[in-house]
Scaffold this motif. Sequence first.
Motif, PDB file in Angstrom:
ATOM      1  N   SER A 168     -36.052  33.879   4.019  1.00  0.00           N
ATOM      2  CA  SER A 168     -36.124  33.130   3.038  1.00  0.00           C
ATOM      3  C   SER A 168     -37.841  32.379   2.765  1.00  0.00           C
ATOM      4  O   SER A 168     -37.913  32.440   3.913  1.00  0.00           O
ATOM      5  N   ASN A 169     -38.496  32.392   1.994  1.00  0.00           N
ATOM      6  CA  ASN A 169     -40.012  31.739   1.212  1.00  0.00           C
ATOM      7  C   ASN A 169     -39.240  29.733   0.628  1.00  0.00           C
ATOM      8  O   ASN A 169     -40.447  29.442   0.825  1.00  0.00           O
ATOM      9  N   ASN A 170     -38.393  30.317   1.520  1.00  0.00           N
ATOM     10  CA  ASN A 170     -37.735  28.063   1.357  1.00  0.00           C
ATOM     11  C   ASN A 170     -38.013  27.585   0.050  1.00  0.00           C
ATOM     12  O   ASN A 170     -38.528  26.333   0.164  1.00  0.00           O
ATOM     13  N   ASN A 171     -38.065  28.316  -0.936  1.00  0.00           N
ATOM     14  CA  ASN A 171     -36.826  27.592  -2.315  1.00  0.00           C
ATOM     15  C   ASN A 171     -36.391  28.360  -2.278  1.00  0.00           C
ATOM     16  O   ASN A 171     -34.341  28.494  -1.964  1.00  0.00           O
ATOM     17  N   THR A 172     -35.280  27.579  -3.739  1.00  0.00           N
ATOM     18  CA  THR A 172     -33.718  28.343  -4.192  1.00  0.00           C
ATOM     19  C   THR A 172     -33.808  29.251  -5.084  1.00  0.00           C
ATOM     20  O   THR A 172     -32.142  29.240  -5.781  1.00  0.00           O
ATOM     21  N   SER A 173     -34.799  30.242  -5.290  1.00  0.00           N
ATOM     22  CA  SER A 173     -34.350  31.350  -6.067  1.00  0.00           C
ATOM     23  C   SER A 173     -34.503  32.410  -4.879  1.00  0.00           C
ATOM     24  O   SER A 173     -34.875  32.340  -3.221  1.00  0.00           O
ATOM     25  N   LEU A 174     -33.343  33.925  -5.128  1.00  0.00           N
ATOM     26  CA  LEU A 174     -32.906  34.689  -4.244  1.00  0.00           C
ATOM     27  C   LEU A 174     -34.412  35.461  -4.535  1.00  0.00           C
ATOM     28  O   LEU A 174     -34.543  36.764  -5.925  1.00  0.00           O
ATOM     29  N   ASP A 175     -35.575  36.217  -3.346  1.00  0.00           N
ATOM     30  CA  ASP A 175     -36.515  37.434  -4.579  1.00  0.00           C
ATOM     31  C   ASP A 175     -35.822  38.299  -3.770  1.00  0.00           C
ATOM     32  O   ASP A 175     -34.942  38.241  -3.288  1.00  0.00           O
ATOM     33  N   SER A 176     -36.037  39.572  -4.581  1.00  0.00           N
ATOM     34  CA  SER A 176     -35.921  40.876  -3.839  1.00  0.00           C
ATOM     35  C   SER A 176     -36.051  41.916  -2.760  1.00  0.00           C
ATOM     36  O   SER A 176     -35.231  42.343  -2.591  1.00  0.00           O
ATOM     37  N   ASN A 177     -37.213  40.740  -2.499  1.00  0.00           N
ATOM     38  CA  ASN A 177     -37.246  40.977  -0.488  1.00  0.00           C
ATOM     39  C   ASN A 177     -36.172  40.067   0.387  1.00  0.00           C
ATOM     40  O   ASN A 177     -36.161  40.299   1.686  1.00  0.00           O
ATOM     41  N   GLU A 178     -35.351  39.323   0.303  1.00  0.00           N
ATOM     42  CA  GLU A 178     -34.556  38.323   0.703  1.00  0.00           C
ATOM     43  C   GLU A 178     -33.056  39.229   0.629  1.00  0.00           C
ATOM     44  O   GLU A 178     -32.894  39.102  -0.650  1.00  0.00           O
ATOM     45  N   LYS A 179     -32.065  38.137   1.109  1.00  0.00           N
ATOM     46  CA  LYS A 179     -31.124  38.762   1.285  1.00  0.00           C
ATOM     47  C   LYS A 179     -30.438  37.284   0.551  1.00  0.00           C
ATOM     48  O   LYS A 179     -30.443  36.588   1.899  1.00  0.00           O
ATOM     49  N   GLY A 180     -28.861  36.868   0.061  1.00  0.00           N
ATOM     50  CA  GLY A 180     -28.712  36.095   0.207  1.00  0.00           C
ATOM     51  C   GLY A 180     -26.811  36.566   0.885  1.00  0.00           C
ATOM     52  O   GLY A 180     -26.263  37.525   0.694  1.00  0.00           O
ATOM     53  N   TYR A 181     -25.964  35.055   1.614  1.00  0.00           N
ATOM     54  CA  TYR A 181     -24.960  35.096   1.771  1.00  0.00           C
ATOM     55  C   TYR A 181     -24.546  34.191   0.874  1.00  0.00           C
ATOM     56  O   TYR A 181     -24.726  32.801   1.405  1.00  0.00           O
ATOM     57  N   LEU A 182     -23.218  34.508   0.692  1.00  0.00           N
ATOM     58  CA  LEU A 182     -22.668  33.301  -0.313  1.00  0.00           C
ATOM     59  C   LEU A 182     -21.420  33.289   0.288  1.00  0.00           C
ATOM     60  O   LEU A 182     -20.382  34.074   0.573  1.00  0.00           O
ATOM     61  N   VAL A 183     -21.465  31.797   0.678  1.00  0.00           N
ATOM     62  CA  VAL A 183     -19.686  31.435   1.996  1.00  0.00           C
ATOM     63  C   VAL A 183     -19.283  30.382   1.391  1.00  0.00           C
ATOM     64  O   VAL A 183     -19.650  29.241   0.618  1.00  0.00           O
TER      65      VAL A 183
END
Length: 229
Positions: A168-183
């Motif tokens: 993360s780059n410490n914001n609330t957007s999911l960027d194309s180079n990031e991975k999200g885990y919806l828990v």
Amino acid sequence: MKIKQSLRKLLKQNRGMIGIEAAIVLIAFVIVAAAFSFMVVNMGLFATQSGKTTIQTGLSEAGSPLVVDGDINIRANSSAPYYVDAMVIPLQVVGVRYVPMDANSTEVTLTVSGQTAIANCYVGVNSTLDPYNTKLDDLVTAVNTGSTETLNGTTTHVTVAELFIGNSNNNTSLDSNEKGYLVFYFQAADRPIHGQTIYIQIRPEQGAPIAVSFIVSPQLSTGWSQVGS
């Protein structure tokens, strides 16, 4: 005498004047035709650009900018009868640079067949833990810790979902180079058992929603297990 008559005839001829008038008329036609052609070409280019914009907008709305990136993990309790008390869905962005994932931009609908339906259980991005260096159980604990709501002065735990972002780059957007885990953490009244269908719809601010649906396996057992994406 014949010479005078010839001169009179020559002086009375106006073919030169007719040629000049014809040239003026021809030039006027050329100017009008050029102006009309410019207008037609300009309108054609405008219509083409408008059509392109419309198509691009339609495609962006028709496709979802989110995809499930890997297996879905579900957790069952430690003793029979088994039920699902937690779930993790890996997400990634496709086709765009980023997707806003704050609670005001994204909705997550959760349905457990024959049992419960929650219009929006999403409470936003949780930045307290880095999912790349954290166990799934610890992510679930962090979600459960904040899963409360106060109604008429009474505070109760509710079923909620939070997003943890890796790299993360410490914001609330999911960027194309990031991975999200919806828990997800399921409270007692909402916990699915074997044979029930879990249906999740993730609706971002722009683009089509992404839907996830699966049936809880009859072979549900203690701990974490995977559901094919």
